[in-house]
Design a protein around this motif. Sequence first.
Motif, PDB file in Angstrom:
ATOM      1  N   GLY A   1       0.838  -1.200   0.000  1.00 23.50           N
ATOM      2  CA  GLY A   1       0.000   0.000   0.000  1.00 23.50           C
ATOM      3  C   GLY A   1       0.871   1.247   0.000  1.00 23.50           C
ATOM      4  N   HIS A   2       0.378   2.276  -0.625  1.00 20.90           N
ATOM      5  CA  HIS A   2       1.159   3.517  -0.750  1.00 20.90           C
ATOM      6  C   HIS A   2       0.255   4.716  -1.010  1.00 20.90           C
ATOM      7  CE1 HIS A   2       0.652   1.896  -4.857  1.00 20.90           C
ATOM      8  NE2 HIS A   2       0.466   3.167  -5.180  1.00 20.90           N
ATOM      9  N   TYR A   3       0.798   5.888  -0.745  1.00 27.01           N
ATOM     10  CA  TYR A   3       0.260   7.144  -1.283  1.00 27.01           C
ATOM     11  C   TYR A   3       1.097   7.469  -2.501  1.00 27.01           C
ATOM     12  CZ  TYR A   3      -2.297   7.955   3.047  1.00 27.01           C
ATOM     13  OH  TYR A   3      -3.171   7.840   4.093  1.00 27.01           O
ATOM     14  N   HIS A   4       0.608   8.385  -3.326  1.00 25.14           N
ATOM     15  CA  HIS A   4       1.455   8.864  -4.413  1.00 25.14           C
ATOM     16  C   HIS A   4       2.311  10.009  -3.884  1.00 25.14           C
ATOM     17  CE1 HIS A   4      -1.346   7.027  -7.663  1.00 25.14           C
ATOM     18  NE2 HIS A   4      -0.595   6.136  -7.046  1.00 25.14           N
ATOM     19  N   GLN A   5       3.583   9.976  -4.284  1.00 23.49           N
ATOM     20  CA  GLN A   5       4.494  11.044  -3.859  1.00 23.49           C
ATOM     21  C   GLN A   5       3.957  12.399  -4.321  1.00 23.49           C
ATOM     22  OE1 GLN A   5       8.307   9.975  -5.379  1.00 23.49           O
ATOM     23  NE2 GLN A   5       8.898   9.191  -3.360  1.00 23.49           N
TER      24      GLN A   5
ATOM     25  N   ALA B   1      -4.128  10.583  -9.472  1.00 25.09           N
ATOM     26  CA  ALA B   1      -5.108   9.516  -9.283  1.00 25.09           C
ATOM     27  C   ALA B   1      -4.594   8.202  -9.866  1.00 25.09           C
ATOM     28  CB  ALA B   1      -6.414   9.924  -9.947  1.00 25.09           C
ATOM     29  N   GLU B   2      -5.426   7.171  -9.779  1.00 28.89           N
ATOM     30  CA  GLU B   2      -5.087   5.857 -10.364  1.00 28.89           C
ATOM     31  C   GLU B   2      -6.390   5.135 -10.704  1.00 28.89           C
ATOM     32  OE1 GLU B   2      -2.019   3.932  -8.230  1.00 28.89           O
ATOM     33  OE2 GLU B   2      -2.192   2.018  -9.295  1.00 28.89           O
ATOM     34  N   VAL B   3      -6.326   4.295 -11.723  1.00 30.82           N
ATOM     35  CA  VAL B   3      -7.487   3.471 -12.081  1.00 30.82           C
ATOM     36  C   VAL B   3      -7.074   2.011 -12.022  1.00 30.82           C
ATOM     37  CG1 VAL B   3      -8.953   2.783 -14.021  1.00 30.82           C
ATOM     38  CG2 VAL B   3      -8.688   5.182 -13.495  1.00 30.82           C
ATOM     39  N   TYR B   4      -7.958   1.180 -11.456  1.00 25.45           N
ATOM     40  CA  TYR B   4      -7.746  -0.272 -11.416  1.00 25.45           C
ATOM     41  C   TYR B   4      -8.899  -0.954 -12.134  1.00 25.45           C
ATOM     42  CZ  TYR B   4      -4.232   0.113  -7.700  1.00 25.45           C
ATOM     43  OH  TYR B   4      -3.112   0.400  -6.962  1.00 25.45           O
ATOM     44  N   TYR B   5      -8.582  -2.050 -12.795  1.00 21.42           N
ATOM     45  CA  TYR B   5      -9.625  -2.839 -13.450  1.00 21.42           C
ATOM     46  C   TYR B   5      -9.441  -4.302 -13.037  1.00 21.42           C
ATOM     47  CZ  TYR B   5     -12.477  -4.849 -17.189  1.00 21.42           C
ATOM     48  OH  TYR B   5     -13.426  -5.544 -17.892  1.00 21.42           O
TER      49      TYR B   5
ATOM     50  N   GLY C   1      -4.456   7.116  -0.061  1.00 30.79           N
ATOM     51  CA  GLY C   1      -3.564   5.966  -0.030  1.00 30.79           C
ATOM     52  C   GLY C   1      -4.363   4.731  -0.413  1.00 30.79           C
ATOM     53  N   HIS C   2      -3.710   3.714  -0.977  1.00 28.99           N
ATOM     54  CA  HIS C   2      -4.466   2.553  -1.446  1.00 28.99           C
ATOM     55  C   HIS C   2      -3.671   1.262  -1.309  1.00 28.99           C
ATOM     56  CE1 HIS C   2      -2.697   5.045  -4.570  1.00 28.99           C
ATOM     57  NE2 HIS C   2      -2.364   3.954  -5.223  1.00 28.99           N
ATOM     58  N   ARG C   3      -4.416   0.216  -0.998  1.00 24.93           N
ATOM     59  CA  ARG C   3      -3.865  -1.138  -0.825  1.00 24.93           C
ATOM     60  C   ARG C   3      -4.871  -2.110  -1.401  1.00 24.93           C
ATOM     61  NH1 ARG C   3      -2.579  -2.747   5.187  1.00 24.93           N
ATOM     62  NH2 ARG C   3      -0.445  -2.345   4.519  1.00 24.93           N
TER      63      ARG C   3
HETATM   64 ZN    ZN Z   1      -0.842   3.956  -6.660  1.00 29.28          ZN
END
Ligand code: ZN
Length: 195
Positions: A89-93, A98-102, A137-139
Amino acid sequence: MDLLEPFSTRVDLREGLLGNGVHRLSRRISDMRGMFQDEQAWAEIAAQGDPLVYEVFVAPAPESEGHLCHGVTVLHPGRVGDEYFMTKGHYHQKSGTAEVYYGLRGNGLMMLQTRWGIWRTVDIAPGTVVYVPPHWGHRSINTADEPLVLLFAYPGDAGHDYGTIESSGFARLIVARNGRPTLVENPSYTAEDPG
Ligand code: ZN
Ligand code: M6P
């Protein structure tokens, strides 16, 4: 102008992303010291086979402004104590990216959190698109018995900040209770002071 040649890569639901120049990163249990709540269970699993927790396959797009870093994560099934296998898991520096997941295969969830302790979970399964807005942040967490395979894309200059999660963790954990994924409070979580 720097003109990059267009390219494609191929996704294999068992092997991850395939193609010329794909970079592969692996994290084993031993690479995840301090991330799981049950430290004794973690140490036993690390000493007995040290299984692969996840692999990230990254397409050869430059990690710089204007580009889109993209690839595939294969998060294997398993547990440490009653906590499911998950990414660090991380935050973006660059926090405003943003980020997209599929979701391509398997079942699990994304745990999202702000630095001040607001948290959300979003289920992810084949066909689900998850949008991770800036500043969260995302994991990823695999709650099933097969690999969780996710396609992702984020701005090339986003960067990874692991330090915040390494020192504070997430406010909630996903654990197996009577065989079902259950959200519980993380006793060792500390939120940042909003100032
Ligand atoms: Zn990310
Ligand atoms: C996703 C993307 C990658 C990331 C990977 C593993 O696929 O966000 O950028 O590296 O998850 O997660 P982590 O970097 O938190 O270990």
